[in-house]
Design a protein around this motif. Structure first.
Motif, short mmCIF file in Angstrom:
data_model
loop_
_atom_site.label_atom_id
_atom_site.label_comp_id
_atom_site.label_asym_id
_atom_site.label_seq_id
_atom_site.Cartn_x
_atom_site.Cartn_y
_atom_site.Cartn_z
N GLY A 8 0.83 -1.19 0.00
CA GLY A 8 0.00 0.00 0.00
C GLY A 8 0.87 1.25 0.00
N SER A 9 0.24 2.38 0.03
CA SER A 9 0.95 3.65 0.12
C SER A 9 0.91 4.20 1.54
CB SER A 9 0.34 4.67 -0.85
OG SER A 9 0.93 5.93 -0.68
N ILE A 10 -0.30 4.23 2.11
CA ILE A 10 -0.50 4.70 3.48
C ILE A 10 -1.42 3.71 4.18
CG2 ILE A 10 -1.40 6.56 4.94
CD1 ILE A 10 -0.95 8.38 2.38
N SER A 11 -0.99 3.23 5.32
CA SER A 11 -1.79 2.25 6.06
C SER A 11 -1.81 2.64 7.53
CB SER A 11 -1.21 0.84 5.90
OG SER A 11 -1.89 -0.07 6.73
N ARG A 12 -2.97 2.47 8.14
CA ARG A 12 -3.11 2.69 9.58
C ARG A 12 -4.04 1.61 10.13
NH1 ARG A 12 -2.36 6.40 14.31
NH2 ARG A 12 -4.31 6.30 15.48
N TYR A 13 -3.53 0.83 11.07
CA TYR A 13 -4.38 -0.12 11.79
C TYR A 13 -4.40 0.31 13.24
CZ TYR A 13 -6.21 -4.19 14.13
OH TYR A 13 -6.97 -5.00 14.93
N GLN A 14 -5.60 0.54 13.77
CA GLN A 14 -5.72 0.94 15.16
C GLN A 14 -6.71 0.02 15.88
OE1 GLN A 14 -6.94 5.06 15.19
NE2 GLN A 14 -8.82 4.70 14.09
N GLY A 15 -6.25 -0.51 17.01
CA GLY A 15 -7.08 -1.40 17.80
C GLY A 15 -7.29 -0.84 19.18
N PHE A 16 -8.55 -0.82 19.63
CA PHE A 16 -8.90 -0.35 20.96
C PHE A 16 -9.55 -1.53 21.70
CE2 PHE A 16 -9.06 3.18 17.99
CZ PHE A 16 -8.23 4.11 18.60
N ILE A 17 -8.81 -2.11 22.62
CA ILE A 17 -9.24 -3.34 23.27
C ILE A 17 -9.46 -3.07 24.75
CG2 ILE A 17 -8.64 -5.75 23.71
CD1 ILE A 17 -6.58 -5.37 21.34
N THR A 18 -10.65 -3.40 25.22
CA THR A 18 -10.98 -3.21 26.63
C THR A 18 -11.23 -4.57 27.28
OG1 THR A 18 -12.02 -1.08 26.12
CG2 THR A 18 -12.51 -2.06 28.27
N LEU A 19 -10.49 -4.84 28.34
CA LEU A 19 -10.69 -6.08 29.10
C LEU A 19 -11.69 -5.77 30.20
CD1 LEU A 19 -6.94 -7.23 29.28
CD2 LEU A 19 -8.60 -7.52 27.43
N THR A 20 -12.93 -6.24 30.01
CA THR A 20 -14.03 -5.84 30.89
C THR A 20 -14.35 -6.87 31.96
OG1 THR A 20 -15.70 -6.80 29.41
CG2 THR A 20 -15.04 -4.52 29.00
N GLY A 21 -13.76 -8.07 31.87
CA GLY A 21 -14.05 -9.13 32.84
C GLY A 21 -12.77 -9.68 33.43
N GLU A 22 -12.82 -10.09 34.67
CA GLU A 22 -11.63 -10.59 35.36
C GLU A 22 -11.15 -11.91 34.76
OE1 GLU A 22 -12.09 -10.78 39.57
OE2 GLU A 22 -12.94 -8.76 39.75
N GLY A 23 -9.83 -12.13 34.87
CA GLY A 23 -9.25 -13.38 34.42
C GLY A 23 -9.06 -13.51 32.92
N THR A 24 -9.14 -12.41 32.19
CA THR A 24 -9.02 -12.43 30.73
C THR A 24 -7.56 -12.44 30.31
OG1 THR A 24 -11.14 -11.37 30.33
CG2 THR A 24 -9.48 -11.08 28.66
N LEU A 65 6.12 3.11 1.41
CA LEU A 65 4.95 2.80 2.23
C LEU A 65 5.09 3.39 3.62
CD1 LEU A 65 2.36 1.27 3.05
CD2 LEU A 65 3.75 -0.77 3.37
N HIS A 66 4.00 4.02 4.08
CA HIS A 66 3.89 4.52 5.45
C HIS A 66 2.89 3.62 6.17
CE1 HIS A 66 3.60 7.90 8.50
NE2 HIS A 66 2.57 7.13 8.82
N ALA A 67 3.37 2.80 7.11
CA ALA A 67 2.52 1.83 7.80
C ALA A 67 2.50 2.12 9.29
CB ALA A 67 3.00 0.41 7.55
N ASP A 68 1.32 2.36 9.83
CA ASP A 68 1.13 2.75 11.23
C ASP A 68 0.28 1.68 11.92
OD1 ASP A 68 0.17 3.80 13.65
OD2 ASP A 68 -0.04 5.82 12.86
N THR A 69 0.77 1.15 13.03
CA THR A 69 -0.01 0.24 13.88
C THR A 69 -0.11 0.86 15.26
OG1 THR A 69 0.71 -1.74 12.67
CG2 THR A 69 -0.17 -2.05 14.90
N THR A 70 -1.33 1.10 15.71
CA THR A 70 -1.58 1.72 17.01
C THR A 70 -2.53 0.83 17.80
OG1 THR A 70 -1.22 3.96 16.18
CG2 THR A 70 -2.53 3.74 18.19
N ILE A 71 -2.08 0.35 18.96
CA ILE A 71 -2.88 -0.55 19.79
C ILE A 71 -3.00 0.03 21.19
CG2 ILE A 71 -3.11 -2.87 20.75
CD1 ILE A 71 -3.30 -2.91 17.76
N VAL A 72 -4.24 0.17 21.66
CA VAL A 72 -4.50 0.64 23.02
C VAL A 72 -5.21 -0.48 23.78
CG1 VAL A 72 -5.64 2.36 24.46
CG2 VAL A 72 -4.68 3.03 22.24
#
Length: 440
Positions: free
Chosen positions: A268-284, A298-305
């Protein structure tokens, strides 16, 4: 002053695109209101830019400038080209569901192979069904992120997948996004609800058809993982060399559940993958891994929260980047530990391999710890191939390219090996081999 005018012009052009597309977007009444509110959120911020902290390395206002008109519905000729591309990226034994130019194509999909206990509907069908209109707020949920808001406003289609409680899905479900047009934009949004004690694997693939170029793809996945459930979610983006791909995932994970997440960007030319993950239950338990394979410009961005909202959860993040030519890889990883989330165990590691003097890697690991009694760590490194190891391999008869390939495969293999399914691990490895062969 010029920057203000440029922003105003871009916003006006995007408003025109939205106005022109409204008649083609599924859903009326409440759905239309939700879309309008989402577009207002986008309009206030505009295209993401460097003054937004999460987008400081990927300034879309500067990189793409404007939002392109919505792609038309695929005609017969487009479907023929899409069929060829979808077949080329099909995962072994997977149930294939194909979206062409942002529209679900049942004639190219394995609708008849969907297993019992799994319900698949198109997003368009759900939004246009008055009986399920109440789901619109959930399916089209948005955040303060302007790219996600624009997706909610403009989504033409996608998939709504429900896996019943206790159901173990034997075959992976593969969502294949095929772009056939040029100088157009597509917006897809999918929703996954994985029931209690259910197990499933989802694969998302992005691929161009022959002749597709200069397009913009904006995709979002909303997923709810039930208590004691298990989800493997794999994403592989191989866009056209001059295309833009923006993908977002918003995932909530229940108690004692397991989520294995893997993302790969390889063209690709420009890529951005962003993941927003919330652990809402105990023991996960969360395993989030990724690879950027970057060459040319290529400009490739991976952002994970990752948001640890409750106690006794574990997360492991492992990211690898291989950058050649004048490519640029960005990794932003943030772990948030809420005040109540004691006994959190979290690790974040990012490593980049630079294959040329012009290659660039920006790594930004972060910990935001608001609780006591936790174990958290993070780290980031970057460097070149080891000359000693290269010499060792060359001395045993390998060419320089073959020696480099062997070391690169070992480097990214650390992340790929975290994929629990052997078939899906092989699927990702094949994509890696294609990138390495093209580099030769």
């Amino acid at each position: 002053m010029k920057q203000v005018l440029a922003k105003a012009d871009a916003d006006r052009a995007t408003g025109d695109v939205f106005a022109a597309a409204r008649g083609r977007l599924p859903g009326v009444g409440l759905v239309a209101q939700i879309r309008a509110r989402a577009f207002d959120v986008y309009k206030r911020a505009g295209l993401p830019h460097r003054r937004m902290e999460d987008w400081k390395y990927t300034d879309l206002r500067a990189l793409i400038g404007e939002v392109l008109p919505l792609a038309p519905r695929p005609d017969a000729e487009a479907l023929v080209r899409a069929k060829v591309s979808a077949k080329q990226v099909a995962a072994d034994q997977a149930v294939k569901l194909v979206l062409v130019n942002g529209i679900f194509a049942p004639e190219l999909s394995d609708v008849g192979r969907v297993e019992n206990g799994v319900v698949v509907r198109s997003l368009r069908e759900v939004l246009e069904d008055s009986a399920t209109g109440a789901m619109a707020g959930l399916v089209l949920s948005t955040t303060s992120d302007s790219a996600i808001s624009l997706n909610a406003a403009m989504a033409t289609d996608g998939l709504v997948i429900t896996v019943n409680d206790g159901n173990a899905v034997k075959r992976p479900i593969q969502i294949v996004h095929v772009a056939t047009g040029s100088s157009v934009s597509t917006y897809t949004r999918s929703y996954l609800q994985l029931g209690k004690e259910a197990h499933a694997a989802i694969v998302e693939s992005f691929v161009p058809a022959e002749g597709a170029s200069g397009y913009q793809a904006n995709d979002a996945m909303i997923a709810l993982v039930g208590d004691e459930a298990s989800l493997s979610y794999i994403r592989v983006a191989a866009a056209a060399s001059d295309a833009v791909n923006i993908s977002s995932a918003i995932i909530a994970v229940g108690a004692r559940a397991k989520l294995d997440l893997f993302s790969m960007t390889c063209s690709g030319s420009i890529s951005r993958y962003q993941g927003f993950i919330t652990l809402t239950g105990e023991g996960t338990k969360l395993s989030a891994n990724g690879v950027n394979l970057v060459r040319d410009k290529l400009h490739a961005d991976t952002t994970i929260v990752v948001d640890h909202a409750v106690p006794y959860c574990t997360s492991r993040e492992k990211f690898r980047a291989v950058i050649d030519d004048c490519g640029r890889s960005v990794f932003q990883g943030r772990i948030v530990v809420r005040p109540a989330a004691r006994k959190t165990d979290a690790t974040l590691i990012s490593r980049a391999l630079l294959l040329s003097d012009q290659a660039e890697a920006d790594n930004k690991p972060e910990l935001e710890i608001l609780a006591d009694d936790v174990v958290c760590s993070h780290g980031a490194t970057s460097g070149a191939l080891d000359d000693t190891l290269l010499f060792y391999l060359r001395a045993r008869g390998l060419s320089e390219k073959d020696a480099q390939m062997l070391l690169i495969k070992a480097f990214i293999g650390e992340a790929i090996e975290e994929i629990t399914s052997g078939n899906l691990r092989d699927f990702v490895t094949v994509q890696t081999e294609r990138w390495l062969q093209a580099r030769r």
